[in-house]
Write a protein that holds these residues in place. Structure first.
Motif, PDB file in Angstrom:
ATOM      1  N   TRP A  44       1.251  -1.475  -0.069  1.00  0.00           N
ATOM      2  CA  TRP A  44       0.076  -0.366   0.097  1.00  0.00           C
ATOM      3  C   TRP A  44       1.090   1.422  -0.106  1.00  0.00           C
ATOM      4  O   TRP A  44       0.864   2.205  -0.459  1.00  0.00           O
ATOM      5  CB  TRP A  44      -1.059  -0.051   0.858  1.00  0.00           C
ATOM      6  CG  TRP A  44      -1.958   0.947   1.464  1.00  0.00           C
ATOM      7  CD1 TRP A  44      -3.067   1.402   0.719  1.00  0.00           C
ATOM      8  CD2 TRP A  44      -1.153   2.107   2.149  1.00  0.00           C
ATOM      9  NE1 TRP A  44      -3.572   2.654   0.793  1.00  0.00           N
ATOM     10  CE2 TRP A  44      -2.783   3.174   2.262  1.00  0.00           C
ATOM     11  CE3 TRP A  44      -0.681   3.313   3.150  1.00  0.00           C
ATOM     12  CZ2 TRP A  44      -2.388   4.456   2.268  1.00  0.00           C
ATOM     13  CZ3 TRP A  44      -0.356   4.129   3.725  1.00  0.00           C
ATOM     14  CH2 TRP A  44      -1.231   4.735   4.090  1.00  0.00           C
ATOM     15  N   SER A  45       1.808   1.412   0.954  1.00  0.00           N
ATOM     16  CA  SER A  45       3.049   2.255   1.049  1.00  0.00           C
ATOM     17  C   SER A  45       3.346   2.974  -0.748  1.00  0.00           C
ATOM     18  O   SER A  45       3.874   3.521  -1.201  1.00  0.00           O
ATOM     19  CB  SER A  45       4.138   2.380   2.187  1.00  0.00           C
ATOM     20  OG  SER A  45       4.547   3.119   2.131  1.00  0.00           O
ATOM     21  N   VAL A  46       4.081   1.645  -0.958  1.00  0.00           N
ATOM     22  CA  VAL A  46       4.652   0.947  -2.296  1.00  0.00           C
ATOM     23  C   VAL A  46       3.338   1.979  -3.862  1.00  0.00           C
ATOM     24  O   VAL A  46       4.236   2.824  -3.941  1.00  0.00           O
ATOM     25  CB  VAL A  46       5.319   0.332  -2.701  1.00  0.00           C
ATOM     26  CG1 VAL A  46       5.779   0.479  -4.083  1.00  0.00           C
ATOM     27  CG2 VAL A  46       6.772   0.311  -2.165  1.00  0.00           C
ATOM     28  N   GLU A  47       3.118   1.845  -3.520  1.00  0.00           N
ATOM     29  CA  GLU A  47       1.705   2.551  -4.499  1.00  0.00           C
ATOM     30  C   GLU A  47       1.297   3.709  -4.476  1.00  0.00           C
ATOM     31  O   GLU A  47       1.137   4.426  -5.022  1.00  0.00           O
ATOM     32  CB  GLU A  47       0.754   1.191  -4.146  1.00  0.00           C
ATOM     33  CG  GLU A  47       0.510   0.074  -4.663  1.00  0.00           C
ATOM     34  CD  GLU A  47      -1.009  -1.011  -4.331  1.00  0.00           C
ATOM     35  OE1 GLU A  47      -1.237  -0.463  -3.526  1.00  0.00           O
ATOM     36  OE2 GLU A  47      -0.542  -1.962  -4.917  1.00  0.00           O
ATOM     37  N   ASN A  91       4.234  10.122  -7.393  1.00  0.00           N
ATOM     38  CA  ASN A  91       5.499  10.491  -7.455  1.00  0.00           C
ATOM     39  C   ASN A  91       6.348  10.610  -7.034  1.00  0.00           C
ATOM     40  O   ASN A  91       7.734  11.794  -6.844  1.00  0.00           O
ATOM     41  CB  ASN A  91       4.817  12.035  -8.865  1.00  0.00           C
ATOM     42  CG  ASN A  91       5.556  11.641 -10.373  1.00  0.00           C
ATOM     43  OD1 ASN A  91       6.125  10.602 -10.679  1.00  0.00           O
ATOM     44  ND2 ASN A  91       4.963  13.086 -11.058  1.00  0.00           N
ATOM     45  N   GLY A  92       6.577   9.675  -5.907  1.00  0.00           N
ATOM     46  CA  GLY A  92       7.677   9.799  -5.240  1.00  0.00           C
ATOM     47  C   GLY A  92       8.131  10.756  -4.105  1.00  0.00           C
ATOM     48  O   GLY A  92       8.765  10.730  -2.958  1.00  0.00           O
ATOM     49  N   GLU A 100       0.845  17.976  -6.018  1.00  0.00           N
ATOM     50  CA  GLU A 100       1.563  19.618  -5.393  1.00  0.00           C
ATOM     51  C   GLU A 100       3.568  18.995  -5.596  1.00  0.00           C
ATOM     52  O   GLU A 100       3.453  18.263  -4.545  1.00  0.00           O
ATOM     53  CB  GLU A 100       1.381  20.269  -4.293  1.00  0.00           C
ATOM     54  CG  GLU A 100       1.814  21.115  -3.942  1.00  0.00           C
ATOM     55  CD  GLU A 100       1.761  22.250  -4.964  1.00  0.00           C
ATOM     56  OE1 GLU A 100       3.481  22.718  -5.417  1.00  0.00           O
ATOM     57  OE2 GLU A 100       1.202  23.149  -5.807  1.00  0.00           O
ATOM     58  N   THR A 101       4.197  19.673  -6.269  1.00  0.00           N
ATOM     59  CA  THR A 101       5.244  19.485  -6.162  1.00  0.00           C
ATOM     60  C   THR A 101       6.458  20.283  -5.540  1.00  0.00           C
ATOM     61  O   THR A 101       7.567  19.573  -5.011  1.00  0.00           O
ATOM     62  CB  THR A 101       6.529  19.480  -7.775  1.00  0.00           C
ATOM     63  OG1 THR A 101       5.753  20.632  -7.465  1.00  0.00           O
ATOM     64  CG2 THR A 101       5.354  18.613  -8.625  1.00  0.00           C
ATOM     65  N   HIS A 102       5.697  21.278  -5.066  1.00  0.00           N
ATOM     66  CA  HIS A 102       6.022  22.017  -3.642  1.00  0.00           C
ATOM     67  C   HIS A 102       6.015  21.265  -1.999  1.00  0.00           C
ATOM     68  O   HIS A 102       4.966  21.360  -2.206  1.00  0.00           O
ATOM     69  CB  HIS A 102       5.776  23.254  -4.152  1.00  0.00           C
ATOM     70  CG  HIS A 102       6.553  24.329  -2.963  1.00  0.00           C
ATOM     71  ND1 HIS A 102       6.383  24.848  -1.405  1.00  0.00           N
ATOM     72  CD2 HIS A 102       7.687  25.594  -3.638  1.00  0.00           C
ATOM     73  CE1 HIS A 102       7.093  25.536  -0.866  1.00  0.00           C
ATOM     74  NE2 HIS A 102       7.960  25.771  -2.238  1.00  0.00           N
ATOM     75  N   TYR A 103       6.950  21.282  -1.834  1.00  0.00           N
ATOM     76  CA  TYR A 103       6.441  20.558  -0.304  1.00  0.00           C
ATOM     77  C   TYR A 103       5.947  21.578   0.750  1.00  0.00           C
ATOM     78  O   TYR A 103       4.893  21.130   1.770  1.00  0.00           O
ATOM     79  CB  TYR A 103       8.053  19.861   0.572  1.00  0.00           C
ATOM     80  CG  TYR A 103       8.475  18.881  -0.367  1.00  0.00           C
ATOM     81  CD1 TYR A 103       7.462  17.503   0.058  1.00  0.00           C
ATOM     82  CD2 TYR A 103       9.082  18.205  -1.108  1.00  0.00           C
ATOM     83  CE1 TYR A 103       7.997  16.410  -0.819  1.00  0.00           C
ATOM     84  CE2 TYR A 103       9.674  17.507  -1.799  1.00  0.00           C
ATOM     85  CZ  TYR A 103       9.124  16.320  -1.637  1.00  0.00           C
ATOM     86  OH  TYR A 103       9.461  15.114  -2.105  1.00  0.00           O
TER      87      TYR A 103
END
Length: 175
Positions: free
Chosen positions: A57-60, A66-67, A107-110
């Motif tokens: 589940w966590s890997v999915e 997107n990582g 969203e790519t900005h943490y």
């Protein structure tokens, strides 16, 4: 003798201290499936758990994000450590599940993603928490299992109040 000093007996684990490490040890019994049974001292029963499904589940989730899922979970857990509430709950997997349910996956900005996470949690739970209602949040590995079962209403309310406070602070920082 050769034993290890037991610091405390928890609900499902035993806290053991050695000269090299402090550990929470969970006794388990392997199930016929991929799962395990763990003892629950409070209920006097054995509870089913399925760590391989949690891992999958966590890997999915990490792929969906997107990582960025694992880093977001780490940010949320770090925020939680420096912003504790009495009783220290919710913690651990509950925080991971809240990220999966309420963090923006694209969203790519943490900083912005974390702000939206706090805002989304506040939006989803603040009114009901104020009314003394705690949600049912399902365990993806054990359907029907409420992962908030160990969190009291008071702990949930205090956590949501803290999330709401920091959602405002985070938004000001982003703006």
């Amino acid at each position: 003798g050769n034993g290890y000093p037991v610091e405390r007996m928890n609900r499902r684990s035993v806290r053991v201290n050695t000269w090299r490490a402090d550990m929470d040890i969970v006794p388990v019994v392997k199930d016929a499936t991929e799962g395990y049974w763990i003892a629950d001292r409070e209920s006097g029963t054995w509870q089913f758990t399925n760590p391989p499904v949690h891992k999958t589940w966590s890997v999915e989730r990490n792929a969906i994000f997107n990582g960025r899922f694992t880093p977001m979970v780490k940010i949320f857990k770090w925020w939680r450590r420096i912003n504790p509430t009495s009783g220290k709950r919710p913690k651990g997997f509950v925080l991971e599940r809240l990220v999966s349910l309420h963090a923006p996956s694209r969203e790519t900005h943490y900083g912005e993603a974390f702000t939206q996470l706090l805002e989304n949690i506040r939006s989803a739970y603040e009114i009901n928490a104020t009314l003394g209602v705690k949600p049912f949040i399902s365990d993806p590995a054990v359907p029907g299992n409420d992962i908030l079962s160990k969190v009291t209403v008071a702990q949930w309310q205090e956590f949501i109040r803290k999330v709401a406070t920091y959602a405002v602070i985070a938004r000001k920082a982003q703006d």
